[in-house]
Design an enzyme around this catalytic site. Structure first.
Site, PDB file in Angstrom:
ATOM      1  NE  ARG A  15      -1.127   2.494   2.865  1.00 18.64           N
ATOM      2  CZ  ARG A  15      -0.609   3.629   3.299  1.00 18.64           C
ATOM      3  NH1 ARG A  15      -0.591   4.704   2.530  1.00 18.64           N
ATOM      4  NH2 ARG A  15      -0.046   3.699   4.494  1.00 18.64           N
ATOM      5  CG  ASP A  16       3.142   4.472   2.957  1.00 15.44           C
ATOM      6  OD1 ASP A  16       3.297   5.268   2.017  1.00 15.44           O
ATOM      7  OD2 ASP A  16       3.276   4.803   4.150  1.00 15.44           O
ATOM      8  CG  HIS A 207       3.732   5.036   9.213  1.00 18.06           C
ATOM      9  ND1 HIS A 207       3.100   4.033   8.501  1.00 18.06           N
ATOM     10  CD2 HIS A 207       4.101   5.948   8.278  1.00 18.06           C
ATOM     11  CE1 HIS A 207       3.087   4.330   7.211  1.00 18.06           C
ATOM     12  NE2 HIS A 207       3.695   5.496   7.048  1.00 18.06           N
ATOM     13  CG  HIS A 209       7.462   8.041   5.318  1.00 18.59           C
ATOM     14  ND1 HIS A 209       7.276   7.595   4.036  1.00 18.59           N
ATOM     15  CD2 HIS A 209       6.307   7.769   5.975  1.00 18.59           C
ATOM     16  CE1 HIS A 209       6.054   7.099   3.913  1.00 18.59           C
ATOM     17  NE2 HIS A 209       5.441   7.188   5.076  1.00 18.59           N
ATOM     18  CB  CYS A 240       2.026  10.455   1.339  1.00 19.40           C
ATOM     19  SG  CYS A 240       0.356  11.082   1.156  1.00 19.40           S
ATOM     20  CG  ASN A 249       6.758   3.669   4.579  1.00 21.95           C
ATOM     21  OD1 ASN A 249       6.062   4.057   5.498  1.00 21.95           O
ATOM     22  ND2 ASN A 249       6.357   3.693   3.317  1.00 21.95           N
TER      23      ASN A 249
HETATM   24  P1  HMG Z   1     -13.410  13.882  -2.664  1.00 17.71           P
HETATM   25  O1  HMG Z   1     -13.126  14.195  -4.089  1.00 17.71           O
HETATM   26  O2  HMG Z   1     -13.570  15.002  -1.709  1.00 17.71           O
HETATM   27  O3  HMG Z   1     -14.620  12.880  -2.451  1.00 17.71           O
HETATM   28  O4  HMG Z   1     -12.247  12.932  -2.148  1.00 17.71           O
HETATM   29  P2  HMG Z   1     -15.991  12.648  -3.148  1.00 17.71           P
HETATM   30  O5  HMG Z   1     -16.840  11.974  -2.129  1.00 17.71           O
HETATM   31  O6  HMG Z   1     -16.474  13.928  -3.767  1.00 17.71           O
HETATM   32  O7  HMG Z   1     -15.644  11.579  -4.306  1.00 17.71           O
HETATM   33  C1  HMG Z   1     -14.979  11.915  -5.486  1.00 17.71           C
HETATM   34  C2  HMG Z   1     -14.995  10.689  -6.404  1.00 17.71           C
HETATM   35  O8  HMG Z   1     -14.249   9.628  -5.805  1.00 17.71           O
HETATM   36  C3  HMG Z   1     -16.408  10.147  -6.634  1.00 17.71           C
HETATM   37  O9  HMG Z   1     -16.404   9.552  -7.916  1.00 17.71           O
HETATM   38  C4  HMG Z   1     -16.504   9.054  -5.590  1.00 17.71           C
HETATM   39  O10 HMG Z   1     -17.432   8.059  -5.946  1.00 17.71           O
HETATM   40  C5  HMG Z   1     -15.116   8.499  -5.596  1.00 17.71           C
HETATM   41  P3  HMG Z   1     -17.170  10.257  -9.157  1.00 17.71           P
HETATM   42  O11 HMG Z   1     -18.570  10.418  -8.694  1.00 17.71           O
HETATM   43  O12 HMG Z   1     -16.482  11.600  -9.332  1.00 17.71           O
HETATM   44  O13 HMG Z   1     -16.953   9.285 -10.269  1.00 17.71           O
HETATM   45  N1  HMG Z   1     -14.765   7.924  -4.275  1.00 17.71           N
HETATM   46  C6  HMG Z   1     -14.250   6.699  -4.130  1.00 17.71           C
HETATM   47  N2  HMG Z   1     -13.918   5.739  -5.003  1.00 17.71           N
HETATM   48  C7  HMG Z   1     -13.416   4.595  -4.498  1.00 17.71           C
HETATM   49  N3  HMG Z   1     -13.205   4.386  -3.176  1.00 17.71           N
HETATM   50  C8  HMG Z   1     -13.519   5.332  -2.273  1.00 17.71           C
HETATM   51  C9  HMG Z   1     -14.056   6.544  -2.739  1.00 17.71           C
HETATM   52  N4  HMG Z   1     -14.464   7.670  -2.125  1.00 17.71           N
HETATM   53  C10 HMG Z   1     -14.908   8.496  -3.089  1.00 17.71           C
HETATM   54  N5  HMG Z   1     -13.319   5.120  -0.977  1.00 17.71           N
HETATM   55  C11 HMG Z   1     -11.399  11.199  -0.745  1.00 17.71           C
HETATM   56  C12 HMG Z   1     -12.202  12.478  -0.795  1.00 17.71           C
HETATM   57  C13 HMG Z   1     -11.128  10.897   0.715  1.00 17.71           C
HETATM   58  C14 HMG Z   1     -12.226  10.076  -1.369  1.00 17.71           C
HETATM   59  C15 HMG Z   1     -10.082  11.417  -1.532  1.00 17.71           C
HETATM   60  O14 HMG Z   1      -9.470  12.585  -1.051  1.00 17.71           O
HETATM   61  C16 HMG Z   1      -9.131  10.265  -1.402  1.00 17.71           C
HETATM   62  O15 HMG Z   1      -9.389   9.170  -1.891  1.00 17.71           O
HETATM   63  N6  HMG Z   1      -7.992  10.494  -0.733  1.00 17.71           N
HETATM   64  C17 HMG Z   1      -7.019   9.441  -0.487  1.00 17.71           C
HETATM   65  C18 HMG Z   1      -5.654   9.999  -0.519  1.00 17.71           C
HETATM   66  C19 HMG Z   1      -4.667   8.902  -0.223  1.00 17.71           C
HETATM   67  O16 HMG Z   1      -4.913   7.728  -0.453  1.00 17.71           O
HETATM   68  N7  HMG Z   1      -3.495   9.316   0.290  1.00 17.71           N
HETATM   69  C20 HMG Z   1      -2.470   8.393   0.603  1.00 17.71           C
HETATM   70  C21 HMG Z   1      -2.770   7.541   1.801  1.00 17.71           C
HETATM   71  S1  HMG Z   1      -2.478   8.342   3.361  1.00 17.71           S
HETATM   72  C22 HMG Z   1      -0.786   8.112   3.631  1.00 17.71           C
HETATM   73  O17 HMG Z   1      -0.083   7.667   2.783  1.00 17.71           O
HETATM   74  C23 HMG Z   1      -0.262   8.404   4.991  1.00 17.71           C
HETATM   75  C24 HMG Z   1       0.040   7.135   5.818  1.00 17.71           C
HETATM   76  O18 HMG Z   1       0.949   6.290   5.162  1.00 17.71           O
HETATM   77  C25 HMG Z   1       0.645   7.528   7.146  1.00 17.71           C
HETATM   78  C26 HMG Z   1       1.746   8.554   6.952  1.00 17.71           C
HETATM   79  O19 HMG Z   1       2.827   8.221   6.472  1.00 17.71           O
HETATM   80  O20 HMG Z   1       1.404   9.670   7.254  1.00 17.71           O
HETATM   81  C27 HMG Z   1      -1.253   6.377   6.120  1.00 17.71           C
HETATM   82 MG    MG Z   2       3.188   6.572   5.128  1.00 14.51          MG
END
Ligand code: HMG
Ligand code: MG
Length: 307
Positions: A15-16, A207, A209, A240, A249
């Site tokens: 994933r990450d 966690h 990086h 990210c 990481n």
């Molecule tokens: P948004 O655009 O505000 O949400 O995004 P929305 O509700 O308006 O949805 C937009 C579109 O996405 C729609 O599709 C939804 O259906 C679809 P459309 O109608 O335009 O065709 N949608 C989805 N599709 C599949 N699965 C879903 C989903 N939700 C909505 N769950 C949202 C808000 C949260 C969805 C968006 O900002 C997002 O997906 N963000 C994820 C970002 C991400 O993955 N970042 C990396 C992970 S975090 C990280 O790496 C940190 C970590 O490792 C710890 C660290 O190191 O800090 C964990």
């Molecule tokens: Mg991370």
């Protein structure tokens, strides 16, 4: 202080690690990566994320990856779920654990999940309730706990505040994340000292990086604070997409080498991890970021050449 005799490592590379890859990685490679990690003894595997494919296209095959994963007994497979849409997909594919992710800075929350911290907590509330109702383990991550790419410094009080709100949602585990890898050992000690006043140590994980080369040192600082759960990523993959400039990481091979050197059990087979780290790096066309992995692979090669 006494160190733990055993640590629990969640492998986050599928994933990450892969979410940050610019080129599409095939589902076959993702599944084989998971298979190899499981064969190396991984028991907590963060396999993919059910996020919007518009935001993170690399994770668009989440359901396929989950459908093809081997699911040996005793393995907890987790997936990221930012909202109920993600949760429903996670439930449908039989995830054991769902991960919600909040930020310790407003700026990062907006960039990463397009809402404020308070809104994110409200969005996670039904996810948390549904996880409990379906008896799934619930984990949370607190991003940018040591510094934010948009805001800069992040007060320790903000980390405690978000951690406490996640605790109130009923999280089984809360990961304190250095998303951009800026923290140093004393900072880690300060953060865990403060957070443990709100969340029991047993429920916390680290966690890290490695952007500034501090990740292994920060794992040691966490151990000294009593933390015994860590996330790590094979070959040091990761980053990210919403934290530009942040690198991978802490490498699983490096963490396992460290732990075994300290006499701490991990349940992981370092030789197999080294193979897996070299294999996935070759698949992605680059050198592994694991110092221990590369050193052990080179030592093996020398041994082969001299026999
Ligand atoms: P948004 O655009 O505000 O949400 O995004 P929305 O509700 O308006 O949805 C937009 C579109 O996405 C729609 O599709 C939804 O259906 C679809 P459309 O109608 O335009 O065709 N949608 C989805 N599709 C599949 N699965 C879903 C989903 N939700 C909505 N769950 C949202 C808000 C949260 C969805 C968006 O900002 C997002 O997906 N963000 C994820 C970002 C991400 O993955 N970042 C990396 C992970 S975090 C990280 O790496 C940190 C970590 O490792 C710890 C660290 O190191 O800090 C964990
Ligand atoms: Mg991370």
């Amino acid at each position: 202080m006494s160190l733990p005799s055993r640590v629990f490592i969640t492998e986050v590379a599928p994933r990450d690690g892969l979410q940050n890859e610019k080129q599409p990685v095939s589902t076959d490679v993702k599944v084989e990566l998971c298979e190899r990690l499981l064969a190396a003894g991984v028991r907590q595997l963060e396999a993919t994320s059910f996020v919007s494919p518009k935001w993170v296209p690399q994770m668009a095959d989440a359901a396929d990856v989950m459908a093809r994963l081997p699911r040996p007994a005793g393995v907890t497979v987790s997936v990221l779920t930012p909202n109920m849409k993600g949760f429903e997909a996670a439930l449908a594919c039989g995830a054991d654990e769902v991960v919600i992710f909040a930020a310790a800075s407003e700026a990062f929350s907006m960039r990463n999940i397009n809402c404020s911290i308070a809104e994110s907590i409200e969005r996670f509330r039904p996810v948390a309730q549904a996880a409990k109702a379906h008896r799934l383990r619930l984990r949370a991550a607190v991003s940018v706990a040591f510094g934010c790419p948009y805001q800069g410094e992040v007060p320790v009080a903000s980390v405690v505040d978000v951690s406490a709100r996640l605790r109130d949602l009923g999280c089984d585990e809360i990961g304190i994340a250095d998303t951009i890898g800026v923290g140093t050992a004393a900072h880690v000690a300060r953060v865990f000292d403060a957070v443990t006043r709100a969340v029991p140590l047993e429920q916390l994980s680290g966690h890290f990086h490695d952007t500034y080369g501090q990740a292994v040192a920060n794992v040691v600082a966490s151990l000294q604070s009593g933390v015994f759960r860590f996330d790590s990523s094979i070959a040091g993959l990761g980053g990210c997409p919403y934290a530009k400039g942040a690198t991978g990481n802490v490498a699983t091979e490096d963490v396992v080498y460290l732990m075994h050197g300290l006499g701490i059990e991990t349940g992981l087979d370092l030789d197999r991890l080294v193979d897996t780290g070299q294999w996935i790096s070759a698949q992605l066309g680059r050198r592994s970021q694991s110092r221990a992995g590369n050193a052990l692979a080179a030592r093996r090669q020398r041994e082969i050449e001299t026999t």
